[in-house]
Structures are given as structure tokens and as C-alpha cells.
Design an enzyme around this catalytic site. Structure first.
Site, mmCIF file in Angstrom:
data_model
loop_
_atom_site.group_PDB
_atom_site.id
_atom_site.type_symbol
_atom_site.label_atom_id
_atom_site.label_comp_id
_atom_site.label_asym_id
_atom_site.label_seq_id
_atom_site.Cartn_x
_atom_site.Cartn_y
_atom_site.Cartn_z
ATOM 1 N N ARG A 189 -41.858 31.447 0.013
ATOM 2 C CA ARG A 189 -40.905 30.910 -0.444
ATOM 3 C C ARG A 189 -40.636 31.506 -2.012
ATOM 4 O O ARG A 189 -39.378 31.138 -3.042
ATOM 5 C CB ARG A 189 -41.598 29.975 -0.884
ATOM 6 C CG ARG A 189 -40.934 28.822 0.268
ATOM 7 C CD ARG A 189 -41.731 27.637 -0.109
ATOM 8 N NE ARG A 189 -41.442 26.461 1.858
ATOM 9 C CZ ARG A 189 -42.224 27.359 2.890
ATOM 10 N NH1 ARG A 189 -43.206 28.138 2.937
ATOM 11 N NH2 ARG A 189 -41.747 26.202 4.115
ATOM 12 N N HIS A 233 -54.688 15.166 -7.137
ATOM 13 C CA HIS A 233 -54.220 15.377 -8.000
ATOM 14 C C HIS A 233 -52.554 16.226 -7.868
ATOM 15 O O HIS A 233 -51.782 15.866 -8.212
ATOM 16 C CB HIS A 233 -54.559 16.694 -8.241
ATOM 17 C CG HIS A 233 -54.383 17.155 -9.501
ATOM 18 N ND1 HIS A 233 -54.380 17.278 -11.145
ATOM 19 C CD2 HIS A 233 -54.012 18.682 -10.043
ATOM 20 C CE1 HIS A 233 -54.104 18.045 -12.343
ATOM 21 N NE2 HIS A 233 -53.792 18.967 -11.531
ATOM 22 N N GLU A 236 -46.472 19.874 -17.564
ATOM 23 C CA GLU A 236 -45.874 20.421 -18.947
ATOM 24 C C GLU A 236 -44.329 20.897 -19.452
ATOM 25 O O GLU A 236 -44.133 20.469 -20.332
ATOM 26 C CB GLU A 236 -46.632 21.423 -19.917
ATOM 27 C CG GLU A 236 -48.061 20.989 -20.836
ATOM 28 C CD GLU A 236 -48.855 20.732 -19.459
ATOM 29 O OE1 GLU A 236 -48.941 21.322 -18.177
ATOM 30 O OE2 GLU A 236 -49.669 19.366 -19.537
ATOM 31 N N TRP A 260 -49.813 28.519 -15.027
ATOM 32 C CA TRP A 260 -50.398 28.401 -13.556
ATOM 33 C C TRP A 260 -49.785 28.817 -12.427
ATOM 34 O O TRP A 260 -48.943 28.695 -12.259
ATOM 35 C CB TRP A 260 -50.548 26.768 -13.101
ATOM 36 C CG TRP A 260 -51.682 25.670 -13.857
ATOM 37 C CD1 TRP A 260 -51.987 25.484 -14.845
ATOM 38 C CD2 TRP A 260 -52.522 25.353 -12.843
ATOM 39 N NE1 TRP A 260 -53.346 24.658 -14.984
ATOM 40 C CE2 TRP A 260 -53.624 24.523 -13.809
ATOM 41 C CE3 TRP A 260 -52.876 25.499 -11.368
ATOM 42 C CZ2 TRP A 260 -54.845 24.273 -13.001
ATOM 43 C CZ3 TRP A 260 -54.148 25.471 -10.724
ATOM 44 C CH2 TRP A 260 -55.107 24.274 -11.978
ATOM 45 N N LEU A 320 -47.391 24.514 -7.890
ATOM 46 C CA LEU A 320 -48.283 23.087 -7.184
ATOM 47 C C LEU A 320 -48.626 23.671 -5.954
ATOM 48 O O LEU A 320 -48.433 23.630 -5.058
ATOM 49 C CB LEU A 320 -47.119 21.887 -7.621
ATOM 50 C CG LEU A 320 -47.367 21.366 -9.285
ATOM 51 C CD1 LEU A 320 -46.174 20.130 -8.979
ATOM 52 C CD2 LEU A 320 -48.761 21.042 -9.187
ATOM 53 N N ILE A 321 -49.761 24.045 -6.054
ATOM 54 C CA ILE A 321 -50.757 23.921 -4.935
ATOM 55 C C ILE A 321 -52.172 22.868 -4.627
ATOM 56 O O ILE A 321 -52.337 22.548 -4.861
ATOM 57 C CB ILE A 321 -51.579 25.934 -4.587
ATOM 58 C CG1 ILE A 321 -50.857 26.616 -5.224
ATOM 59 C CG2 ILE A 321 -52.681 25.841 -2.896
ATOM 60 C CD1 ILE A 321 -50.854 28.266 -4.295
ATOM 61 N N GLU A 365 -58.608 19.616 -3.358
ATOM 62 C CA GLU A 365 -59.569 18.580 -2.683
ATOM 63 C C GLU A 365 -58.499 17.329 -3.082
ATOM 64 O O GLU A 365 -59.389 16.211 -2.810
ATOM 65 C CB GLU A 365 -60.709 19.627 -2.916
ATOM 66 C CG GLU A 365 -60.770 20.309 -2.688
ATOM 67 C CD GLU A 365 -62.131 20.975 -3.160
ATOM 68 O OE1 GLU A 365 -63.261 22.038 -2.545
ATOM 69 O OE2 GLU A 365 -62.858 20.833 -4.063
ATOM 70 N N THR A 366 -58.518 17.236 -4.004
ATOM 71 C CA THR A 366 -57.902 15.767 -4.578
ATOM 72 C C THR A 366 -56.971 15.217 -4.377
ATOM 73 O O THR A 366 -55.579 16.400 -4.124
ATOM 74 C CB THR A 366 -58.609 15.571 -6.366
ATOM 75 O OG1 THR A 366 -57.796 16.602 -6.736
ATOM 76 C CG2 THR A 366 -59.917 16.329 -6.058
HETATM 77 N N1 LIG Z 1 -53.005 22.076 -9.834
HETATM 78 C C1 LIG Z 1 -51.917 22.684 -10.974
HETATM 79 C C2 LIG Z 1 -51.237 22.560 -12.114
HETATM 80 N N2 LIG Z 1 -52.686 20.911 -13.044
HETATM 81 C C3 LIG Z 1 -52.651 21.591 -14.080
HETATM 82 C C4 LIG Z 1 -51.395 20.520 -14.617
HETATM 83 O O1 LIG Z 1 -49.169 20.783 -14.310
HETATM 84 C C5 LIG Z 1 -51.408 19.934 -16.240
HETATM 85 O O2 LIG Z 1 -51.286 21.751 -16.599
HETATM 86 C C6 LIG Z 1 -52.348 19.491 -16.683
HETATM 87 O O3 LIG Z 1 -52.948 18.489 -16.149
HETATM 88 C C7 LIG Z 1 -53.157 18.888 -17.883
HETATM 89 O O4 LIG Z 1 -51.850 18.414 -18.219
HETATM 90 N N3 LIG Z 1 -50.635 22.997 -13.130
HETATM 91 C C8 LIG Z 1 -49.965 23.463 -11.688
HETATM 92 O O5 LIG Z 1 -48.244 24.264 -12.020
HETATM 93 N N4 LIG Z 1 -49.778 23.516 -10.877
HETATM 94 C C9 LIG Z 1 -51.454 23.390 -10.155
HETATM 95 O O6 LIG Z 1 -51.181 24.304 -8.791
HETATM 96 C C1 LIG Z 2 -57.377 19.203 -13.765
HETATM 97 C C2 LIG Z 2 -58.093 18.664 -11.907
HETATM 98 O O1 LIG Z 2 -57.918 17.481 -11.486
HETATM 99 C C3 LIG Z 2 -58.706 19.037 -10.526
HETATM 100 O O2 LIG Z 2 -59.860 18.044 -10.347
HETATM 101 C C4 LIG Z 2 -58.228 18.924 -9.123
HETATM 102 O O3 LIG Z 2 -58.322 19.061 -8.176
HETATM 103 P P1 LIG Z 2 -58.127 19.854 -6.781
HETATM 104 O O4 LIG Z 2 -56.425 21.059 -7.666
HETATM 105 O O5 LIG Z 2 -58.840 20.542 -6.204
HETATM 106 O O6 LIG Z 2 -57.398 18.735 -6.473
#
Ligand SMILES: Nc1c(NC[C@H](O)[C@H](O)[C@H](O)CO)[nH]c(=O)[nH]c1=O
Ligand SMILES: CC(=O)[C@@H](O)COP(=O)(O)O
Length: 205
Positions: free
Chosen positions: A146, A107, A77, A41, A100-101, A104-105
Site C-alpha cells: 500500500r 497497543h 501524536e 515510527w 501502524l503495524i 504482540e499486544t
Molecule cells: N507501534 C506503533 C507506534 N507506537 C507509538 C505511539 O504512536 C506513540 O508514539 C507512543 O505511544 C507515545 O505516545 N506508533 C506508530 O506510528 N506506529 C506503530 O506501529
Molecule cells: C509501546 C508498547 O506498549 C509496546 O509494548 C507494544 O507492543 P506491541 O507493538 O508488540 O503490541
């Protein structure tokens, strides 16, 4: 006068860019093996951070051949992959690297918290230092500030891994004693063979 509804992101970014940590110039990682687990990601930013990590390791004299690198899909993971690597007993410290960025949710909030706690847990439960090399940013500008130029946090993460690997070796009374202690705890290749023998009698699988 109208109070701003949003935090002043430019000031927050500047604060992050100004922060720094010092390291001993003589950190000697020439005898250390370091594992890097990186996410796919946000690939471009994570690649920049990993390049920074490698720069930091090089400055601490870690040989290229002593760096093991692998990837996982996302930050969520990282902790489990780190635990597998720690239990293999093949590295002296692990750097978990990701970005991680905020979307909208919710997450982002759940994953950031779980990942930080998960990585901490792996270090505490295995004695293998696990560096939290995960940026948790509100937008891409914060990430770039960063992970590039003179403020690539990866450089510090590489040095942190070496410092913690050396600390662990010292705390365990040197490399030989460390290997014996880990074997007692059931970690590493030598312990695996003994566990195999024990399993033969257990008959669960
Ligand atoms: N939104 C980001 C994710 N999302 C994916 C999760 O980390 C994971 O792979 C998925 O939920 C399956 O278990 N990962 C990032 O590394 N960065 C993000 O911004
Ligand atoms: C993987 C998700 O659950 C995803 O829909 C998260 O959305 P967001 O990154 O816009 O919060």
C-alpha cells in the site's frame, strides 16, 4: 477439510491493492497551502507514503513552497500536532501520515482507534480538513503493498487534501471570507494578536 485458523492475508492484501478512488483531473490546488505531519515510527514506509503525497499534490498543481512538512514520534501524536497546525490558520488542509503495524499486544488496536477518531475530531472542531493518511496493517507485506509501486496510497491522500481544501474554501464563500470567519472563531495569526490583548486583562498567568 480443515477450516483455516488465520485469515487469508494474501487475499486481504490483494483486495486492498485493487481498491481505487477517482479524482477530478482538473483539481487546482495552486492557491492552496497543505500541511503534512508525518511520524518517525516506521520511517522508511512513511517516507514512501510522503513521497506519494507530494506526487499527488504536484499533480494538483500545489507549489512546493506551499507545502509545510513536520514530524512527530508516533501515530498517537498526530491528532494533537494536527490541532496545533490547524489552529495556526496557516494551511488549507492537513495530511496526517503514519504506519501502524500489529504487534504482540493490544497497543495497535487502541492506537489505531484513537488516532482515527482524533484526526476526525480535529477536522470537525477546526474546519480544517484532516486527511487520515495512516495505514493500519497486520504485517509489513501489507504495508509495502500500500505504500510502494502503483499502489502508493499517499498519492490519493495528496489529492484528497486538495479536493477537501477547495471544498472548504467554496463552503466558506472564498478565501477572504474564510479568513474573516476563522478570525471570528479565534483561529490564525490575526486572531492571536487580539487574544493576546484580551489575555493581558484576564490575569490567570
Ligand atoms: N507501534 C506503533 C507506534 N507506537 C507509538 C505511539 O504512536 C506513540 O508514539 C507512543 O505511544 C507515545 O505516545 N506508533 C506508530 O506510528 N506506529 C506503530 O506501529
Ligand atoms: C509501546 C508498547 O506498549 C509496546 O509494548 C507494544 O507492543 P506491541 O507493538 O508488540 O503490541
Amino acid at each position: 477439510f480443515q477450516a483455516p485458523l488465520q485469515p487469508d492475508v494474501s487475499r486481504v492484501a490483494l483486495k486492498g491493492a485493487e481498491s481505487e478512488v477517482s479524482f477530478d483531473n482538473d483539481l487546482d490546488g495552486s492557491d492552496m497551502k497543505i500541511g503534512i505531519i508525518r511520524t518517525r515510527w516506521n520511517d522508511e514506509h512513511v517516507t514512501n507514503l510522503v513521497n506519494g503525497i507530494k506526487e499527488g499534490l504536484k499533480e494538483c498543481k500545489v507549489a512546493e513552497a506551499s507545502v509545510f512538512e513536520t514530524s512527530v514520534p508516533g501515530a498517537f501524536e498526530l491528532p494533537l500536532a494536527a490541532r496545533f497546525l490547524a489552529l495556526s490558520g496557516t494551511v488549507d488542509a492537513i495530511i496526517c501520515c503514519g504506519v501502524l503495524i500489529k504487534g504482540e499486544t493490544m497497543h495497535f488496536e487502541y492506537i489505531s482507534d484513537a488516532v482515527a477518531k482524533g484526526i476526525m475530531n480535529v477536522g470537525m472542531s477546526t474546519t480544517t480538513p484532516c486527511v487520515l493518511g495512516v495505514l493500519t496493517c497486520m504485517n509489513e507485506d501489507q504495508v509495502k503493498a500500500r505504500s510502494s509501486g502503483n499502489n502508493n496510497h499517499g498519492v490519493d491522500w495528496g489529492k484528497t487534501a486538495v479536493e477537501m481544501a477547495l471544498l472548504r474554501t467554496e463552503a466558506m464563500g472564498g478565501k477572504a471570507s474564510q479568513a474573516a470567519k476563522l478570525k471570528e472563531l479565534g483561529f490564525g495569526a490575526a486572531a492571536e494578536k487580539e487574544n493576546e490583548k484580551k489575555k493581558e486583562g484576564a490575569g490567570f498567568f
